[in-house]
Write a protein that holds these residues in place. Sequence first.
Motif: not given
Length: 489
Positions: A155-160, A437-446
């Motif tokens: 459930x933890x993996x799925x909700x993320x 990236x998602x949990x810290x509300x960060x942009x993806x930057x490649x």
Amino acid sequence: MKINLSKYIIIAASTLVLGSCSSDFLDQTPTEFISEDAATADTDALYLALNGIHRSMYIRYESQGQTGVGGIMQQMDIAGEDLVYTASNSWFSSVYNWTAPSNENSSEVRFPYRTFYQIIRNANAIINNADAASGPQADKDITKGQALLYRAFGHFQLVQIYGKRYVSGAANTQDGVPLVLSTTDIVGRSSVEDVYKQVNEDIDVAIGLLNGYKKKNNSHLDLPVAYGLKARVNLVQGNWLIAADNAAKARAGKNLMTIAEYTAGFNDNSNKEWMWGSHVVEVQTAYFANFGGYMSRNFNSAVIKACPKAINSKLYNQIPATDVRAAIFSKTGAHPNVVLVAAAKKFPYTSQKFLSVSTGDSRCDVPYMRAAEMYLIEAEAKAKLGAADAAQVLFDLVKKRNPSYVLSTNTGQALADEVMFQRRIELWGEGFRFMDLKRTNSDLDRTGANHNSTLTGGVLSVPASDKRWQWLIPRDEINANPLVKQNDL
């Protein structure tokens, strides 16, 4: 013949049957199965069912690249910026170019959903029947405790992946994922808050049941793994004190690898630093579908020969030369200490972190949890708390990787940023980057690195507000279960 999976559970030697909250979506004929009643009749059967879940973590699913949870770990790093494709290939390319998350018919979107709900469903069969099984109470507790951790993990993996990010201090009423607590549940999506509440409750019950249990090997889940999972969950929730406390408990008594051990190939789940991992035995090998068939540097497979995995060049160039983690990548791509097949293409910054048994044997044990991660969780949480020993916790880890490292003078967010840098190089390829990236509300930057814009489909940056951070629910699931609401299209 159509099988109702709510009545069946996979046994240890079986080919996986995919399960979820909607049996119509996931009804498939298993190669080997026994009824749920038979699989939970006594403690011997419970252990057999539990070993079936262990096995399901690393077998092949619908396609060759879908190598169990190891395959999902790959997806989570491929969607980030630290794992780089060196050439064109069909392996999770729609994840790399970010088209899969917004395609409800994508097999890449379906893969994590089916995989984790199958694990949850088989865990539920144990959880809900263990107390009535015949046999010693201690064995009931051991199997039920591990099954609870599997359900919490799933459930933890799925909700993320499919829910919106957890926001500390908010109500978190946004849609999470269906909470499936029995083998017959057909339910809609619970809120993100309710999913995390259930995950924490499952872990807490498991901690009580597994107290005193000594596992035989790292395929099994014990008290340190329970503490480690609790630390992960509460790090995402921003419950810094709980995260730090459980991370410290999880790593207690565990030794970190030596520099020599660190460069040995990350392929042995008996490694003293590993807390949880899958051991792939020769008789159960999936050949080209093993984790090592995609993430190793040395196996003789088309994807490794043509498109070996590389590290983000900007990230690599920040690693000190005295740090052993620089040595698990080859800046020139020559890999002088690794035996490569003659046809292997060479690209700069490619990884030799993971090594398969040989060029002809793709087996490579899969790491799900290591003590190093617990140091990083504790250090990050304590940095957020402003704890006086936060930098010392980080030092205790990094000094083992880089003998020249000195105690950081950073505090607060600056120290948390330093921890994140260490996390990126320490956990590269182990399936954390997209979720970090998602949990810290960060942009993806490649940008400014060695990503090829043609291979990324032009996706070199994605703002944190983009709806694609919430992967779409598979269309087949919604068709089978109208209670499940789709994410924003």
